[in-house]
Write a protein that holds these residues in place. Sequence first.
Motif, PDB file in Angstrom:
ATOM      1  N   HIS A  79      41.433  -0.763  16.126  1.00  0.00           N
ATOM      2  CA  HIS A  79      40.373   0.231  16.225  1.00  0.00           C
ATOM      3  C   HIS A  79      40.835   1.666  15.975  1.00  0.00           C
ATOM      4  O   HIS A  79      40.256   2.381  15.158  1.00  0.00           O
ATOM      5  N   ALA A  80      41.842   2.130  16.714  1.00  0.00           N
ATOM      6  CA  ALA A  80      42.207   3.552  16.667  1.00  0.00           C
ATOM      7  C   ALA A  80      42.600   3.990  15.264  1.00  0.00           C
ATOM      8  O   ALA A  80      42.122   5.019  14.760  1.00  0.00           O
ATOM      9  N   ALA A  81      43.442   3.219  14.611  1.00  0.00           N
ATOM     10  CA  ALA A  81      43.875   3.589  13.259  1.00  0.00           C
ATOM     11  C   ALA A  81      42.713   3.568  12.279  1.00  0.00           C
ATOM     12  O   ALA A  81      42.604   4.436  11.396  1.00  0.00           O
ATOM     13  N   MET A  82      41.831   2.600  12.421  1.00  0.00           N
ATOM     14  CA  MET A  82      40.679   2.508  11.522  1.00  0.00           C
ATOM     15  C   MET A  82      39.720   3.678  11.716  1.00  0.00           C
ATOM     16  O   MET A  82      39.160   4.204  10.745  1.00  0.00           O
ATOM     17  N   ILE A  83      39.525   4.072  12.972  1.00  0.00           N
ATOM     18  CA  ILE A  83      38.660   5.229  13.249  1.00  0.00           C
ATOM     19  C   ILE A  83      39.190   6.456  12.517  1.00  0.00           C
ATOM     20  O   ILE A  83      38.439   7.157  11.814  1.00  0.00           O
ATOM     21  N   VAL A  84      40.468   6.732  12.669  1.00  0.00           N
ATOM     22  CA  VAL A  84      41.077   7.914  12.056  1.00  0.00           C
ATOM     23  C   VAL A  84      40.996   7.835  10.533  1.00  0.00           C
ATOM     24  O   VAL A  84      40.600   8.798   9.866  1.00  0.00           O
ATOM     25  N   ASP A  85      41.353   6.685   9.954  1.00  0.00           N
ATOM     26  CA  ASP A  85      41.338   6.543   8.499  1.00  0.00           C
ATOM     27  C   ASP A  85      39.932   6.739   7.936  1.00  0.00           C
ATOM     28  O   ASP A  85      39.750   7.405   6.903  1.00  0.00           O
ATOM     29  N   ALA A  86      38.944   6.152   8.595  1.00  0.00           N
ATOM     30  CA  ALA A  86      37.573   6.264   8.102  1.00  0.00           C
ATOM     31  C   ALA A  86      37.062   7.692   8.196  1.00  0.00           C
ATOM     32  O   ALA A  86      36.401   8.198   7.270  1.00  0.00           O
ATOM     33  N   MET A  87      37.366   8.366   9.290  1.00  0.00           N
ATOM     34  CA  MET A  87      36.870   9.730   9.465  1.00  0.00           C
ATOM     35  C   MET A  87      37.589  10.705   8.541  1.00  0.00           C
ATOM     36  O   MET A  87      36.978  11.641   8.032  1.00  0.00           O
ATOM     37  N   GLN A  88      38.870  10.488   8.291  1.00  0.00           N
ATOM     38  CA  GLN A  88      39.582  11.328   7.330  1.00  0.00           C
ATOM     39  C   GLN A  88      39.056  11.144   5.916  1.00  0.00           C
ATOM     40  O   GLN A  88      39.189  12.034   5.074  1.00  0.00           O
ATOM     41  N   ALA A  89      38.427   9.985   5.669  1.00  0.00           N
ATOM     42  CA  ALA A  89      37.806   9.732   4.371  1.00  0.00           C
ATOM     43  C   ALA A  89      36.375  10.265   4.295  1.00  0.00           C
ATOM     44  O   ALA A  89      35.683  10.040   3.299  1.00  0.00           O
ATOM     45  N   GLY A  90      35.939  10.948   5.362  1.00  0.00           N
ATOM     46  CA  GLY A  90      34.626  11.570   5.345  1.00  0.00           C
ATOM     47  C   GLY A  90      33.480  10.663   5.745  1.00  0.00           C
ATOM     48  O   GLY A  90      32.321  10.960   5.438  1.00  0.00           O
ATOM     49  N   LYS A  91      33.773   9.575   6.463  1.00  0.00           N
ATOM     50  CA  LYS A  91      32.731   8.640   6.868  1.00  0.00           C
ATOM     51  C   LYS A  91      32.356   8.865   8.341  1.00  0.00           C
ATOM     52  O   LYS A  91      33.214   9.196   9.166  1.00  0.00           O
ATOM     53  N   HIS A  92      31.091   8.647   8.667  1.00  0.00           N
ATOM     54  CA  HIS A  92      30.698   8.471  10.055  1.00  0.00           C
ATOM     55  C   HIS A  92      31.223   7.114  10.513  1.00  0.00           C
ATOM     56  O   HIS A  92      31.404   6.205   9.692  1.00  0.00           O
ATOM     57  N   VAL A  93      31.445   6.959  11.815  1.00  0.00           N
ATOM     58  CA  VAL A  93      32.039   5.717  12.316  1.00  0.00           C
ATOM     59  C   VAL A  93      31.239   5.155  13.483  1.00  0.00           C
ATOM     60  O   VAL A  93      30.911   5.876  14.434  1.00  0.00           O
ATOM     61  N   VAL A  94      30.933   3.867  13.380  1.00  0.00           N
ATOM     62  CA  VAL A  94      30.494   3.058  14.514  1.00  0.00           C
ATOM     63  C   VAL A  94      31.683   2.182  14.886  1.00  0.00           C
ATOM     64  O   VAL A  94      32.297   1.571  14.005  1.00  0.00           O
ATOM     65  N   CYS A  95      32.033   2.124  16.165  1.00  0.00           N
ATOM     66  CA  CYS A  95      33.181   1.301  16.567  1.00  0.00           C
ATOM     67  C   CYS A  95      32.852   0.476  17.792  1.00  0.00           C
ATOM     68  O   CYS A  95      32.314   0.991  18.776  1.00  0.00           O
ATOM     69  N   GLU A  96      33.165  -0.798  17.701  1.00  0.00           N
ATOM     70  CA  GLU A  96      32.995  -1.703  18.828  1.00  0.00           C
ATOM     71  C   GLU A  96      33.998  -1.361  19.925  1.00  0.00           C
ATOM     72  O   GLU A  96      34.986  -0.670  19.708  1.00  0.00           O
ATOM     73  N   LYS A  97      33.757  -1.899  21.100  1.00  0.00           N
ATOM     74  CA  LYS A  97      34.667  -1.702  22.229  1.00  0.00           C
ATOM     75  C   LYS A  97      35.927  -2.522  22.032  1.00  0.00           C
ATOM     76  O   LYS A  97      35.912  -3.534  21.327  1.00  0.00           O
ATOM     77  N   PRO A  98      37.042  -2.123  22.665  1.00  0.00           N
ATOM     78  CA  PRO A  98      37.261  -0.848  23.350  1.00  0.00           C
ATOM     79  C   PRO A  98      37.669   0.239  22.361  1.00  0.00           C
ATOM     80  O   PRO A  98      38.088  -0.048  21.241  1.00  0.00           O
ATOM     81  N   PHE A  99      37.547   1.481  22.787  1.00  0.00           N
ATOM     82  CA  PHE A  99      37.901   2.628  21.956  1.00  0.00           C
ATOM     83  C   PHE A  99      39.387   2.616  21.614  1.00  0.00           C
ATOM     84  O   PHE A  99      39.795   2.926  20.502  1.00  0.00           O
ATOM     85  N   SER A 100      40.211   2.263  22.587  1.00  0.00           N
ATOM     86  CA  SER A 100      41.652   2.270  22.403  1.00  0.00           C
ATOM     87  C   SER A 100      42.267   1.280  23.369  1.00  0.00           C
ATOM     88  O   SER A 100      41.572   0.632  24.152  1.00  0.00           O
ATOM     89  N   GLY A 101      43.583   1.148  23.310  1.00  0.00           N
ATOM     90  CA  GLY A 101      44.275   0.256  24.215  1.00  0.00           C
ATOM     91  C   GLY A 101      45.763   0.267  23.916  1.00  0.00           C
ATOM     92  O   GLY A 101      46.210   0.892  22.947  1.00  0.00           O
ATOM     93  N   TYR A 102      46.511  -0.443  24.748  1.00  0.00           N
ATOM     94  CA  TYR A 102      47.952  -0.553  24.505  1.00  0.00           C
ATOM     95  C   TYR A 102      48.244  -1.936  23.953  1.00  0.00           C
ATOM     96  O   TYR A 102      47.955  -2.949  24.596  1.00  0.00           O
TER      97      TYR A 102
END
Length: 389
Positions: A79-102
Amino acid sequence: MTKIRIGLAGCGFVSELHMVAYRRVYGVNVEVRAVAARGDHVVEFARKHGIPNAYRSFPELVADDELDVIDICTPPNLHAAMIVDAMQAGKHVVCEKPFSGYFGRDGDKAPIGKHVPKALMYQRVMEEMEQTRAAIERSGKLFMYAEDWIYAPAVTKTAEIIRATRDKILFMKGEESHSGSHAAHAAEWAMTGGGSLIRMGCHPLSAVLYLKQVEARARGEAIHVASVTCDVGNVTAGLRPEERGYIKANPVDVEDWGTLTATFSDGTKATVFSGDMIMGGVRNLIETYTSGGSLFANITPNTHLVSYQTSEEKLASVYITEKVDRKTGWQYVCLEEEWTRGYLQEIQDFMECVATGRAPLAGLALAYETTKVNYAGYWAADEGRRVML
């Protein structure tokens, strides 16, 4: 009206639920134009849903200039890496749970759920969430947290009543439980970031955090989680092989039972339970006890339709509800499951937000706080003490 063009990352169970919701969006012109996943099944998914483009990698999806929104329905460790990559590409993001994790770092002893201290996990998760939050804020794009529970009609009506009465919430009790995930990765911390609490308990946790903020705004107060206690366990560990016929939980290094209690800054409490050994279908419940009354949000099971049937064969094509092992006998039939559990309302809100630029009901703040409190719970359970926030 400008068309909003969606790209799905992943084509599993959650992607199917989202596709149902996208087809029922009203008042906004929406098209799912692409889907990306590894393996040949992505081609069949695209064909089944009439999606024009099927990609085999996330970078291909993000590079598609025709897409406005990336909907992330992948395993949590991505999730976390995909969120960053998509937003840096200028996209809005919908993301399923959880937001992050270890999910582990180089040098961690495996399996990480048994060997990495949860205090260290909490620290690393907080660091990653701060980095992800900064990337989201720099992008200027919308981050929409796909937490369906706060859109479920029973929860939205609870919120409406709290706003109207302005009563003080004294205690909330939430649960999501069932007989265990069929997905092999659910047994491993490195894939899911935890067990039943992060995989299922995150839903009622988000709901109680949300409802407490509804109360705070209605009363003109500032309320936050002040401390967390937690207990987790592997209650199915002692089962013999012949006793596992219906219970699917078989964890490697995660919990199959967890109870987290949050104490708020006003002294009130909320307890969240999740278990992977509860028979009879999925339990999605929130009980809210206020200074003026009680509210029981029975998302599932509910009594919209109660059935007693005697023939499994005749019911072979009939959907009853998620995670039931049989369709005969007394059953609580879930009607319009996507509506009852909030998926339709969630996607409707997100598409309206993209169209108008307004903030979603479920956004970054809820995603961040849910993960923070969940990992504080793991820390508290690991050390057997209250963790102050």
